[in-house]
Design a protein around this motif. Structure first.
Motif, PDB file in Angstrom:
ATOM      1  N   PRO A  44       2.111 -18.054   5.699  1.00  0.00           N
ATOM      2  CA  PRO A  44       0.911 -17.928   4.531  1.00  0.00           C
ATOM      3  C   PRO A  44       0.347 -16.534   5.340  1.00  0.00           C
ATOM      4  O   PRO A  44       0.151 -16.375   6.435  1.00  0.00           O
ATOM      5  CB  PRO A  44      -0.289 -19.043   5.118  1.00  0.00           C
ATOM      6  N   GLY A  45      -0.054 -15.790   4.512  1.00  0.00           N
ATOM      7  CA  GLY A  45      -0.733 -14.588   4.562  1.00  0.00           C
ATOM      8  C   GLY A  45       0.131 -13.250   4.910  1.00  0.00           C
ATOM      9  O   GLY A  45      -0.356 -12.061   5.293  1.00  0.00           O
ATOM     10  N   SER A  46       1.410 -13.494   4.644  1.00  0.00           N
ATOM     11  CA  SER A  46       2.416 -12.365   5.076  1.00  0.00           C
ATOM     12  C   SER A  46       2.201 -11.136   3.857  1.00  0.00           C
ATOM     13  O   SER A  46       2.035 -11.261   2.850  1.00  0.00           O
ATOM     14  CB  SER A  46       3.957 -12.996   4.728  1.00  0.00           C
ATOM     15  N   PRO A  47       2.259 -10.016   4.665  1.00  0.00           N
ATOM     16  CA  PRO A  47       2.071  -8.884   3.630  1.00  0.00           C
ATOM     17  C   PRO A  47       3.060  -8.347   2.660  1.00  0.00           C
ATOM     18  O   PRO A  47       2.981  -7.646   1.768  1.00  0.00           O
ATOM     19  CB  PRO A  47       1.638  -7.852   4.534  1.00  0.00           C
ATOM     20  N   TYR A  48       4.481  -8.984   3.290  1.00  0.00           N
ATOM     21  CA  TYR A  48       5.610  -8.647   2.276  1.00  0.00           C
ATOM     22  C   TYR A  48       6.221  -9.878   1.918  1.00  0.00           C
ATOM     23  O   TYR A  48       6.393 -10.881   2.454  1.00  0.00           O
ATOM     24  CB  TYR A  48       6.451  -7.779   3.366  1.00  0.00           C
ATOM     25  N   ASN A  49       6.937 -10.061   0.782  1.00  0.00           N
ATOM     26  CA  ASN A  49       7.964 -10.922   0.176  1.00  0.00           C
ATOM     27  C   ASN A  49       9.188 -10.620   0.874  1.00  0.00           C
ATOM     28  O   ASN A  49       9.554  -9.590   1.375  1.00  0.00           O
ATOM     29  CB  ASN A  49       7.882 -11.045  -1.255  1.00  0.00           C
ATOM     30  N   ALA A  50      10.282 -11.747   0.530  1.00  0.00           N
ATOM     31  CA  ALA A  50      11.514 -11.347   0.947  1.00  0.00           C
ATOM     32  C   ALA A  50      12.254 -10.370   0.345  1.00  0.00           C
ATOM     33  O   ALA A  50      13.067  -9.829   1.105  1.00  0.00           O
ATOM     34  CB  ALA A  50      12.209 -12.672   0.624  1.00  0.00           C
ATOM     35  N   GLU A  51      12.136  -9.826  -0.951  1.00  0.00           N
ATOM     36  CA  GLU A  51      12.781  -8.821  -1.338  1.00  0.00           C
ATOM     37  C   GLU A  51      12.209  -7.473  -0.775  1.00  0.00           C
ATOM     38  O   GLU A  51      13.087  -6.654  -0.534  1.00  0.00           O
ATOM     39  CB  GLU A  51      12.056  -8.699  -2.861  1.00  0.00           C
ATOM     40  N   GLN A  52      11.009  -7.459  -0.416  1.00  0.00           N
ATOM     41  CA  GLN A  52      10.474  -6.148   0.014  1.00  0.00           C
ATOM     42  C   GLN A  52      11.146  -5.929   1.828  1.00  0.00           C
ATOM     43  O   GLN A  52      11.511  -5.000   2.040  1.00  0.00           O
ATOM     44  CB  GLN A  52       8.851  -6.193   0.206  1.00  0.00           C
ATOM     45  N   PHE A  58      16.962  -1.847   4.726  1.00  0.00           N
ATOM     46  CA  PHE A  58      17.834  -0.958   4.053  1.00  0.00           C
ATOM     47  C   PHE A  58      17.612   0.546   4.609  1.00  0.00           C
ATOM     48  O   PHE A  58      18.585   1.234   5.318  1.00  0.00           O
ATOM     49  CB  PHE A  58      18.103  -0.811   2.488  1.00  0.00           C
ATOM     50  N   TYR A  59      16.204   0.995   4.333  1.00  0.00           N
ATOM     51  CA  TYR A  59      15.820   1.962   5.141  1.00  0.00           C
ATOM     52  C   TYR A  59      15.880   2.428   6.603  1.00  0.00           C
ATOM     53  O   TYR A  59      15.936   3.374   7.191  1.00  0.00           O
ATOM     54  CB  TYR A  59      14.308   2.578   4.277  1.00  0.00           C
ATOM     55  N   SER A 116       5.220   0.981  -0.669  1.00  0.00           N
ATOM     56  CA  SER A 116       4.784  -0.417  -0.933  1.00  0.00           C
ATOM     57  C   SER A 116       3.220  -0.227  -1.039  1.00  0.00           C
ATOM     58  O   SER A 116       2.653  -1.520  -1.088  1.00  0.00           O
ATOM     59  CB  SER A 116       5.319  -1.287   0.160  1.00  0.00           C
ATOM     60  N   ASN A 117       2.714   0.677  -1.001  1.00  0.00           N
ATOM     61  CA  ASN A 117       1.045   0.896  -1.021  1.00  0.00           C
ATOM     62  C   ASN A 117       0.206   0.193   0.149  1.00  0.00           C
ATOM     63  O   ASN A 117      -0.597  -0.593  -0.076  1.00  0.00           O
ATOM     64  CB  ASN A 117       0.768   0.210  -2.578  1.00  0.00           C
ATOM     65  N   THR A 118       1.076   0.122   1.432  1.00  0.00           N
ATOM     66  CA  THR A 118       0.638  -0.531   2.498  1.00  0.00           C
ATOM     67  C   THR A 118       0.235   0.499   3.484  1.00  0.00           C
ATOM     68  O   THR A 118       0.423   1.582   3.374  1.00  0.00           O
ATOM     69  CB  THR A 118       1.138  -1.604   3.078  1.00  0.00           C
ATOM     70  N   THR A 122       0.401  -1.866   9.218  1.00  0.00           N
ATOM     71  CA  THR A 122       0.882  -2.966   8.564  1.00  0.00           C
ATOM     72  C   THR A 122       2.527  -3.520   8.761  1.00  0.00           C
ATOM     73  O   THR A 122       2.962  -4.572   8.961  1.00  0.00           O
ATOM     74  CB  THR A 122       0.385  -3.289   7.074  1.00  0.00           C
ATOM     75  N   ILE A 123       3.143  -2.441   8.401  1.00  0.00           N
ATOM     76  CA  ILE A 123       4.714  -2.368   8.290  1.00  0.00           C
ATOM     77  C   ILE A 123       5.183  -2.564   9.700  1.00  0.00           C
ATOM     78  O   ILE A 123       5.814  -3.511  10.114  1.00  0.00           O
ATOM     79  CB  ILE A 123       5.316  -1.273   7.808  1.00  0.00           C
TER      80      ILE A 123
END
Length: 268
Positions: A44-52, A58-59, A116-118, A122-123
């Motif tokens: 809950p509250g995760s800033p990213y989903n599995a795809e992101q 990768f990067y 990702s506009n964050t 956060t990352i």
């Protein structure tokens, strides 16, 4: 104790094409980071989903490999390029710098933040607990390769000391295993339990920098310095010099994180 007779090559398909333990350790490290990131993305509250998470890894992979190799060449083996211009791309021979890889990952953080506009932190706070997984597998890969061995010791003070085939026949500290344990396993659990509850922005990143820098600084006392840096290492090794800014920076980030949290709480 004799160094275990481990063939660094798992299998060969044709000539240099195949799979070695060093490469497999990197793959396992990224697989572990992907698994943990996927699990964290569902919280809950995760800033990213599995795809992101997959997208960023990768990067991050590119940042680790390119930055790690260039960092090793620049920080530790700059003259080798004059003798062998292709040396920087011979990753399969070993030789990666964590500090260079970290710089590469920071570039990946910056790029992904814009994409990702964050925000950068956060990352960084989200992915920092995953980094020790790769550190643990990477250092174990160094052990299998029989590289980055420790300083000379004796069996009386260090019963687990080893004779590494690529060294000089003296008993030495298996310092790559020290790093695997401290910078990998121990740091992973510290960050994992610390980040399980919400923390102010920058705090998790700061703890990672502080923890890694401290553990690396300690292990450098047992790690054999590169031959062309031995005179410098009588005072401080290159690894310690590069770790000091991490220790200071990590402490500053944690202080700022909790200070900002305190100011925000008072404002409310």
């Amino acid at each position: 104790m004799e160094f275990p007779n481990i063939n660094p090559v798992i299998f060969e398909i044709y000539g240099p094409v195949g799979l070695n333990w060093y490469g497999l350790m990197y793959l396992l490290g990224f697989a572990g980071a992907w698994l943990m990131g996927t699990i964290r993305s569902k919280a809950p509250g995760s800033p990213y989903n599995a795809e992101q998470v997959s997208d960023f890894l990768f990067y991050g992979f590119l940042g680790v490999v390119i930055g790690g190799r260039l960092g090793y060449v620049i920080f530790y083996m700059p003259m080798q390029v004059l003798e062998d211009p292709l040396y920087p791309i011979r990753i399969w021979d070993g030789g990666m710098s964590f500090h260079g890889g970290l710089l590469g990952v920071l570039v990946a953080f910056w790029y992904f933040a814009k994409k990702s506009n964050t925000t950068f932190f956060t990352i960084a706070d989200f992915f920092a607990p995953m980094v020790p997984i790769g550190l643990a597998t990477g250092r174990f890969g160094n052990f299998v390769n029989g590289e980055l061995w420790g300083r000379v010791t004796d069996l009386q003070s260090t019963p687990w000391a080893m004779i590494f085939p690529k060294a000089d026949g003296n008993y030495r500290h298996p310092s790559m295993l020290y790093e695997c344990i401290l910078e990998g396993i121990v740091l992973f659990f510290i960050l994992y339990f610390y980040s399980r509850s919400p923390k102010p922005k920058m705090a998790v990143s700061g703890l990672f920098l502080l923890g890694y820098g401290t553990f690396r600084f300690i292990v450098e006392y047992y790690r054999e310095p590169d031959s062309h840096l031995k005179e410098l290492a009588e005072f401080l090794s290159m690894g310690q010099i590069l770790s000091l800014p991490m220790i200071i920076g990590g402490a500053v980030l944690m202080i700022l994180a909790y200070r900002n949290q305190h100011k925000t709480a008072n404002a409310v």
